[in-house]
Scaffold this active site. Structure first.
Site, PDB file in Angstrom:
ATOM      1  N   ARG A  75      69.722 -24.187 -57.139  1.00  0.00           N
ATOM      2  CA  ARG A  75      69.992 -23.682 -57.257  1.00  0.00           C
ATOM      3  C   ARG A  75      71.145 -24.185 -56.245  1.00  0.00           C
ATOM      4  O   ARG A  75      71.579 -24.111 -55.726  1.00  0.00           O
ATOM      5  CB  ARG A  75      69.686 -21.787 -57.048  1.00  0.00           C
ATOM      6  N   HIS A 119      78.531 -16.102 -53.308  1.00  0.00           N
ATOM      7  CA  HIS A 119      77.332 -16.768 -52.217  1.00  0.00           C
ATOM      8  C   HIS A 119      78.801 -16.495 -51.485  1.00  0.00           C
ATOM      9  O   HIS A 119      79.066 -17.684 -50.418  1.00  0.00           O
ATOM     10  CB  HIS A 119      77.069 -18.267 -52.161  1.00  0.00           C
ATOM     11  N   GLU A 165      72.620 -11.496 -51.768  1.00  0.00           N
ATOM     12  CA  GLU A 165      72.917 -10.348 -50.215  1.00  0.00           C
ATOM     13  C   GLU A 165      73.580  -9.659 -50.671  1.00  0.00           C
ATOM     14  O   GLU A 165      74.187  -9.617 -49.642  1.00  0.00           O
ATOM     15  CB  GLU A 165      72.346 -11.773 -49.678  1.00  0.00           C
ATOM     16  N   ASN A 294      65.366 -12.817 -51.651  1.00  0.00           N
ATOM     17  CA  ASN A 294      65.626 -14.058 -50.686  1.00  0.00           C
ATOM     18  C   ASN A 294      64.850 -13.833 -48.733  1.00  0.00           C
ATOM     19  O   ASN A 294      65.371 -12.453 -48.695  1.00  0.00           O
ATOM     20  CB  ASN A 294      67.069 -14.055 -49.749  1.00  0.00           C
ATOM     21  N   TYR A 296      63.500 -13.939 -45.254  1.00  0.00           N
ATOM     22  CA  TYR A 296      63.502 -14.780 -43.978  1.00  0.00           C
ATOM     23  C   TYR A 296      61.999 -14.376 -43.341  1.00  0.00           C
ATOM     24  O   TYR A 296      62.238 -15.146 -42.152  1.00  0.00           O
ATOM     25  CB  TYR A 296      64.285 -15.508 -43.192  1.00  0.00           C
ATOM     26  N   GLU A 367      65.579 -17.674 -52.330  1.00  0.00           N
ATOM     27  CA  GLU A 367      65.343 -18.422 -51.069  1.00  0.00           C
ATOM     28  C   GLU A 367      64.177 -18.310 -49.949  1.00  0.00           C
ATOM     29  O   GLU A 367      63.961 -17.010 -49.651  1.00  0.00           O
ATOM     30  CB  GLU A 367      67.004 -18.095 -50.013  1.00  0.00           C
TER      31      GLU A 367
END
Ligand code: GAL
Length: 459
Positions: A75, A119, A165, A294, A296, A367
């Site tokens: 990606r 992005h 995002e 995504n 985290y 991600e």
């Protein structure tokens, strides 16, 4: 041994501004990140993406590394100002050529490209001309740019992510101002978010009407979200955690899956939250072929008792006050070099929350990853903590699949160490170590581990 479903997608991810460099090479226009990072005090050590990993010149070498590691899906993002230096108008042929060559080189090496259109590196000209994501003019500028990408690359690219995002773009870029373009406002973030959604919807409509039948690709959006765990069993804290998730992920996913913002946002924000017309709702609803996530970290949420200092510390872009949520972490949780808590079960809970709220969509974790203070010693980076991180998160992904989540793929952030936005080059997320002086790449032990995971479809 933990096995994943047959055909599970194993990928790695990067983004243009974080790796390409060549910021003003071959006709590329400036982006808001070129401008922001060159402004004193905005990034650690004044770092910029001027050179980054010099991937623009080294993409063949990087693809050879991927091939050698057995990576089959990659990606990356396209830099809008490399294709359209002023955002609209004349195309830069060298920009088209670069991405065309990159895609061809990937395909030649049996690596499937997944392409993100946005992005974060907005053409600076559009920010200066009409305020970037704050103006409705951006919607058609983005659609025009997206159409160019579909037209030139869609014969070879079958997986598109419109926007990466939106929460970060809106909240950190136009709310807190810690990311480009560095604007601070408690209201603008909702306007930016609105235009991000509408731009996504227009691009998807255009793809579906003009390209999808012929090109047979899929298109979606990637949104980020942490898990929010109720601090206690009290109903008020459970409600706070739910509110926090709705202000985070449902802000963008509800319009896409349900056609409108969450009720709680409408209620709490009133006129500060823009409204969709019925026509816009029609375009938004169902505008993703897959759910890009995504993820985290995790935080505790509890009902807030006012505007405490902690709220500023754990700031959500000024929107914590809007949510009436107070966030915290458990001091016993291990943290990455970003200070983000390592809580694999939060990932599992989030996947199941998405399954339940959005009627079990196909999900791709586009991600997941971690930064650690890696050291290169005798040509090795023994990043055991990164491998442990991935094993923890992937085990929980597997559990979420067993519990019914339709998770179909997982992308490691990131393929190689790179420019980590406001943190500059001080944070290393890659499974390849990059020496930013010499541009030498070295596989960390996590890269070797990932090769095994890919070939065994598990670990
Ligand atoms: C994400 C972002 C990536 C990367 C990562 C680690 O929010 O999409 O570009 O920087 O975080 O911070």
């Amino acid at each position: 041994m933990i096995h994943f479903p047959k055909d599970f997608i194993w990928g790695t991810a990067t983004s243009a501004y974080q790796i390409e460099g060549a910021a003003q090479t071959d006709g590329k226009g400036l982006s808001i990140w070129d401008d922001f990072s060159a402004t004193a005090g905005k990034t650690k050590n004044g770092d910029t993406g001027k050179i980054a990993c010099d991937h623009y010149h080294r993409f063949k070498e990087d693809i050879a590394l991927m091939k050698a590691a057995g990576i089959k899906v990659y990606r990356f993002s396209i830099s809008w100002p490399r294709i359209l230096p002023t955002g609209i108008g004349a195309i830069n042929p060298a920009g088209l050529q670069f991405y065309s060559d990159l895609i061809d080189e990937l395909l030649r090496n049996d690596i499937t490209p997944w392409v993100t259109l946005y992005h974060w590196d907005l053409p600076l000209a559009l920010e200066e001309e009409f305020g970037g994501w704050l103006s409705p003019k951006i919607i058609y500028a983005f659609k025009n740019y997206a159409n160019i990408c579909f037209e030139y690359f869609g014969d070879r690219v079958k997986h598109w992510i419109t926007i990466n995002e939106a929460w970060v773009v809106a909240t950190l870029g136009y709310g807190q101002g810690v990311f480009a373009p560095g604007k601070v406002s408690n209201d603008s973030l909702y306007l930016a978010g609105h235009h991000l959604l509408l731009a996504h919807a227009e691009a998807v409509e255009s793809y579906r009407n003009k390209f999808q039948v012929k090109q047979q690709g899929k298109i979606g959006m990637s949104n980020n979200c942490d898990w929010r765990e109720p601090k206690t069993d009290a109903q008020a804290d459970k409600d706070a955690a739910q509110r926090s998730l709705e202000f985070f992920l449902a802000w963008f996913a509800d319009p896409i899956y349900k056609g409108d913002y969450p009720e709680i946002m409408k209620q709490n924000l009133g006129d500060r939250l823009p409204k969709f017309t019925p026509e816009q709702q029609g375009k938004l609803k169902g505008s993703s072929d897959f759910f890009g996530l995504n993820h985290y970290t995790t935080m505790f949420a509890e009902a807030s008792k006012g505007n405490s200092k902690e709220q500023e510390v754990y700031g959500n872009g000024g929107i914590l006050e809007d949510q009436q949520v107070h966030l915290s972490v458990d001091n016993n949780w291990e943290k990455t070099a970003m200070g983000w808590a390592i809580v694999p079960w939060g990932c599992e809970k989030l996947l199941l929350w998405i399954k339940d709220r959005y009627d079990n969509p196909p999900i791709f974790i586009t991600e997941n990853g971690c930064a650690f203070d890696d050291v290169l010693q005798d040509g090795q980076v023994a990043d055991t903590n990164r491998i442990a991180f991935f094993e923890g998160y992937l085990s929980c992904c597997k559990q979420a699949i067993a519990a019914g989540a339709n998770l179909q793929g997982y992308f490691i952030w990131s393929f190689m160490d790179n420019f980590e936005w406001a943190e500059g080059y001080t944070k290393r997320f890659g499974i390849y170590h990059v020496d930013f002086e010499t541009q030498k790449r070295t596989p960390k032990n996590s890269a070797k581990w990932y090769s095994m995971v890919i070939s065994n479809n598990g670990f």
